[in-house]
Motif scaffolding. Structure first.
Motif, PDB file in Angstrom:
ATOM      1  N   VAL A  13       0.750  -1.171  -0.039  1.00 21.15           N
ATOM      2  CA  VAL A  13       0.076  -0.021   0.108  1.00 21.15           C
ATOM      3  C   VAL A  13       1.068   1.278  -0.202  1.00 21.15           C
ATOM      4  N   VAL A  14       0.546   2.135  -1.019  1.00 20.53           N
ATOM      5  CA  VAL A  14       1.220   3.437  -0.972  1.00 20.53           C
ATOM      6  C   VAL A  14       0.258   4.543  -0.283  1.00 20.53           C
ATOM      7  N   LEU A  15       1.192   5.283   0.832  1.00 23.21           N
ATOM      8  CA  LEU A  15       0.411   5.983   1.797  1.00 23.21           C
ATOM      9  C   LEU A  15       1.179   7.334   1.633  1.00 23.21           C
ATOM     10  N   THR A  16       0.524   8.501   1.654  1.00 22.86           N
ATOM     11  CA  THR A  16       0.825   9.759   1.678  1.00 22.86           C
ATOM     12  C   THR A  16       0.864  10.179   2.888  1.00 22.86           C
ATOM     13  N   GLY A  17       1.429  11.311   3.333  1.00 21.80           N
ATOM     14  CA  GLY A  17       1.468  12.026   4.667  1.00 21.80           C
ATOM     15  C   GLY A  17       1.599  11.026   5.844  1.00 21.80           C
ATOM     16  N   ALA A  18       2.622   9.871   5.451  1.00 22.66           N
ATOM     17  CA  ALA A  18       2.497   8.783   6.434  1.00 22.66           C
ATOM     18  C   ALA A  18       3.093   9.247   7.911  1.00 22.66           C
ATOM     19  N   THR A  19       4.050  10.089   8.024  1.00 23.15           N
ATOM     20  CA  THR A  19       4.491  10.352   9.452  1.00 23.15           C
ATOM     21  C   THR A  19       3.794  11.168  10.437  1.00 23.15           C
ATOM     22  N   ARG A  20       2.725  11.652  10.022  1.00 20.15           N
ATOM     23  CA  ARG A  20       1.758  12.595  10.924  1.00 20.15           C
ATOM     24  C   ARG A  20       0.321  12.127  11.094  1.00 20.15           C
ATOM     25  N   GLY A  21      -0.097  12.504  11.996  1.00 19.65           N
ATOM     26  CA  GLY A  21      -1.810  12.455  12.321  1.00 19.65           C
ATOM     27  C   GLY A  21      -2.340  11.324  11.771  1.00 19.65           C
ATOM     28  N   ILE A  22      -3.242  11.399  10.820  1.00 17.87           N
ATOM     29  CA  ILE A  22      -4.172  10.281  10.349  1.00 17.87           C
ATOM     30  C   ILE A  22      -3.227   9.274   9.542  1.00 17.87           C
ATOM     31  N   ALA A  92      -2.043  13.041   2.326  1.00 19.09           N
ATOM     32  CA  ALA A  92      -1.365  14.112   2.820  1.00 19.09           C
ATOM     33  C   ALA A  92      -2.481  15.166   2.378  1.00 19.09           C
ATOM     34  N   GLY A  93      -2.442  16.326   3.154  1.00 23.33           N
ATOM     35  CA  GLY A  93      -3.128  17.686   2.660  1.00 23.33           C
ATOM     36  C   GLY A  93      -2.698  18.492   3.434  1.00 23.33           C
ATOM     37  N   ILE A  94      -3.082  19.653   3.049  1.00 24.58           N
ATOM     38  CA  ILE A  94      -2.556  20.997   3.680  1.00 24.58           C
ATOM     39  C   ILE A  94      -3.622  22.146   3.726  1.00 24.58           C
ATOM     40  N   GLN A  95      -3.869  22.747   4.610  1.00 24.13           N
ATOM     41  CA  GLN A  95      -4.957  23.743   4.703  1.00 24.13           C
ATOM     42  C   GLN A  95      -4.385  25.140   5.293  1.00 24.13           C
ATOM     43  N   THR A  96      -4.324  25.892   4.457  1.00 27.33           N
ATOM     44  CA  THR A  96      -3.825  27.450   4.771  1.00 27.33           C
ATOM     45  C   THR A  96      -5.053  28.315   4.567  1.00 27.33           C
ATOM     46  N   GLU A  97      -5.024  29.196   5.718  1.00 21.84           N
ATOM     47  CA  GLU A  97      -6.088  30.065   5.883  1.00 21.84           C
ATOM     48  C   GLU A  97      -5.718  31.399   5.247  1.00 21.84           C
ATOM     49  N   MET A  98      -6.507  32.039   4.356  1.00 24.14           N
ATOM     50  CA  MET A  98      -5.989  33.179   3.730  1.00 24.14           C
ATOM     51  C   MET A  98      -7.241  33.945   3.216  1.00 24.14           C
ATOM     52  N   SER A  99      -6.811  35.216   2.945  1.00 22.36           N
ATOM     53  CA  SER A  99      -7.822  36.234   2.498  1.00 22.36           C
ATOM     54  C   SER A  99      -7.742  36.626   0.950  1.00 22.36           C
ATOM     55  N   PHE A 100      -8.608  36.759   0.231  1.00 18.96           N
ATOM     56  CA  PHE A 100      -8.395  37.244  -1.044  1.00 18.96           C
ATOM     57  C   PHE A 100      -8.830  38.816  -1.189  1.00 18.96           C
ATOM     58  N   VAL A 101      -9.019  39.260  -0.009  1.00 16.65           N
ATOM     59  CA  VAL A 101      -9.472  40.765  -0.028  1.00 16.65           C
ATOM     60  C   VAL A 101      -8.647  41.734   1.042  1.00 16.65           C
ATOM     61  N   GLY A 102      -7.598  40.902   1.679  1.00 22.07           N
ATOM     62  CA  GLY A 102      -6.919  41.675   2.585  1.00 22.07           C
ATOM     63  C   GLY A 102      -5.390  41.588   2.322  1.00 22.07           C
ATOM     64  N   GLU A 103      -4.765  40.412   1.805  1.00 21.44           N
ATOM     65  CA  GLU A 103      -3.291  40.433   1.811  1.00 21.44           C
ATOM     66  C   GLU A 103      -2.884  40.762   0.553  1.00 21.44           C
ATOM     67  N   SER A 104      -1.515  40.788   0.271  1.00 18.59           N
ATOM     68  CA  SER A 104      -0.666  41.301  -0.933  1.00 18.59           C
ATOM     69  C   SER A 104      -0.944  40.006  -1.799  1.00 18.59           C
ATOM     70  N   ILE A 116      -3.015  23.930  -3.882  1.00 21.58           N
ATOM     71  CA  ILE A 116      -3.360  23.074  -5.245  1.00 21.58           C
ATOM     72  C   ILE A 116      -2.682  22.027  -5.274  1.00 21.58           C
ATOM     73  N   ALA A 117      -1.400  22.253  -5.273  1.00 20.03           N
ATOM     74  CA  ALA A 117      -0.281  21.111  -5.693  1.00 20.03           C
ATOM     75  C   ALA A 117      -0.591  20.015  -4.691  1.00 20.03           C
ATOM     76  N   ILE A 118      -0.232  20.331  -3.329  1.00 17.77           N
ATOM     77  CA  ILE A 118      -0.516  19.215  -2.462  1.00 17.77           C
ATOM     78  C   ILE A 118      -1.885  18.281  -2.427  1.00 17.77           C
ATOM     79  N   ASN A 119      -2.883  19.365  -2.228  1.00 19.24           N
ATOM     80  CA  ASN A 119      -4.284  18.785  -2.260  1.00 19.24           C
ATOM     81  C   ASN A 119      -4.775  17.992  -3.413  1.00 19.24           C
ATOM     82  N   LEU A 120      -4.535  18.598  -4.707  1.00 22.06           N
ATOM     83  CA  LEU A 120      -5.247  18.072  -5.918  1.00 22.06           C
ATOM     84  C   LEU A 120      -4.340  17.574  -6.807  1.00 22.06           C
TER      85      LEU A 120
END
Length: 252
Positions: A13-22, A92-104, A116-120
């Protein structure tokens, strides 16, 4: 007809994100059931520590899933190492909180491209590269871990939600293809609630443990389920059908 259940004893079985969490919990439970795990993660030292902890049936494959070159190398290395693959779990997944109306714009681009690269992109790339190596398996399976946020997004992480919605759609289309052309291939969408991991630290309440989530995933696989709704996520389809606006308020 494809097989209705999955067994793990003797499986590769191939498993990504294997060293942490789920992922770490899944790795331990798969090893306990007799599987050999091709463990993918970015940190080689953590992978070696995982192998030291769980034994030689953990085969480490270090690499950065956000980089297409790393992914290609990992695919080649896995195929060379195993004469047969039985399963792929894109955890494996990453969740970054971000604003499209406030940051540069520069800050945003660095954030959303990695999400996008990691999750999809990575799950699609690994499916493309590794599923053909499952042709020799009697019980091949692909698991993509998505989220209830694929159904109703939250305001703080719009790109994460979009990637999980995209992965859910990709998984369903892949299942349609398997039903038409390769009945033995089980294609699974795991819809996960909030789990107590590094990614969710400081966010939300009433989280389930990684071990609980991993056990639910493997239980669903054993039963041959095409969708595995874990813990509180089981109520989401029912609630969203009856009261979609309420679902959106809850998850927003």
């Amino acid at each position: 007809m494809r097989n209705k259940s999955i067994t793990f004893d003797g499986a590769n079985v191939v498993l990504t994100g294997a060293t942490r969490g789920i992922g770490k919990a899944l790795c331990g439970q798969l090893i306990a059931e007799g599987a050999t795990v091709a463990a993918i993660a970015r940190d080689e030292a953590h992978l070696r520590a995982l192998q030291d902890e769980l034994g030689e049936r953990v085969i480490p494959f270090p690499g950065d899933l956000s980089r297409s070159g790393d992914r290609r190398q990992m695919i080649d290395d896995v195929i060379q190492r195993f004469d047969r693959l039985d399963g792929l779990i894109n955890n494996a997944g990453i969740q970054t909180e971000m604003s499209f109306v406030g940051e540069s714009p520069a800050d945003r681009e660095m954030q959303w491209t990695q999400d996008i690269a990691i999750n999809l992109e990575a799950p699609i790339h690994l499916v493309s590269g590794l599923v053909p190596a499952m042709r020799g398996s009697t019980t091949p399976f692909v698991v993509n871990v998505t989220s209830g946020l694929a159904i109703a997004p939250k305001a703080a992480a719009p790109v994460y939600c979009a990637t999980k919605a995209g992965l859910r759609s990709f998984t369903k289309a892949l299942r349609y293809q398997s039903q038409s052309s390769w009945h033995d291939l089980l294609v699974v969408d795991v819809i996960i609630p909030l789990v107590d991991t590094d990614m969710t630290r400081g966010r939300g309440k009433a989280k389930i443990s990684p071990e609980h989530a991993a056990a639910a995933i493997l239980s669903g696989l054993r039963a041959g389920k095409e969708e595995i709704w874990v813990a509180k996520a089981k109520f989401l389809p029912w609630l969203h059908r009856l009261a979609p606006r309420m679902t959106e308020r809850i998850l927003r």
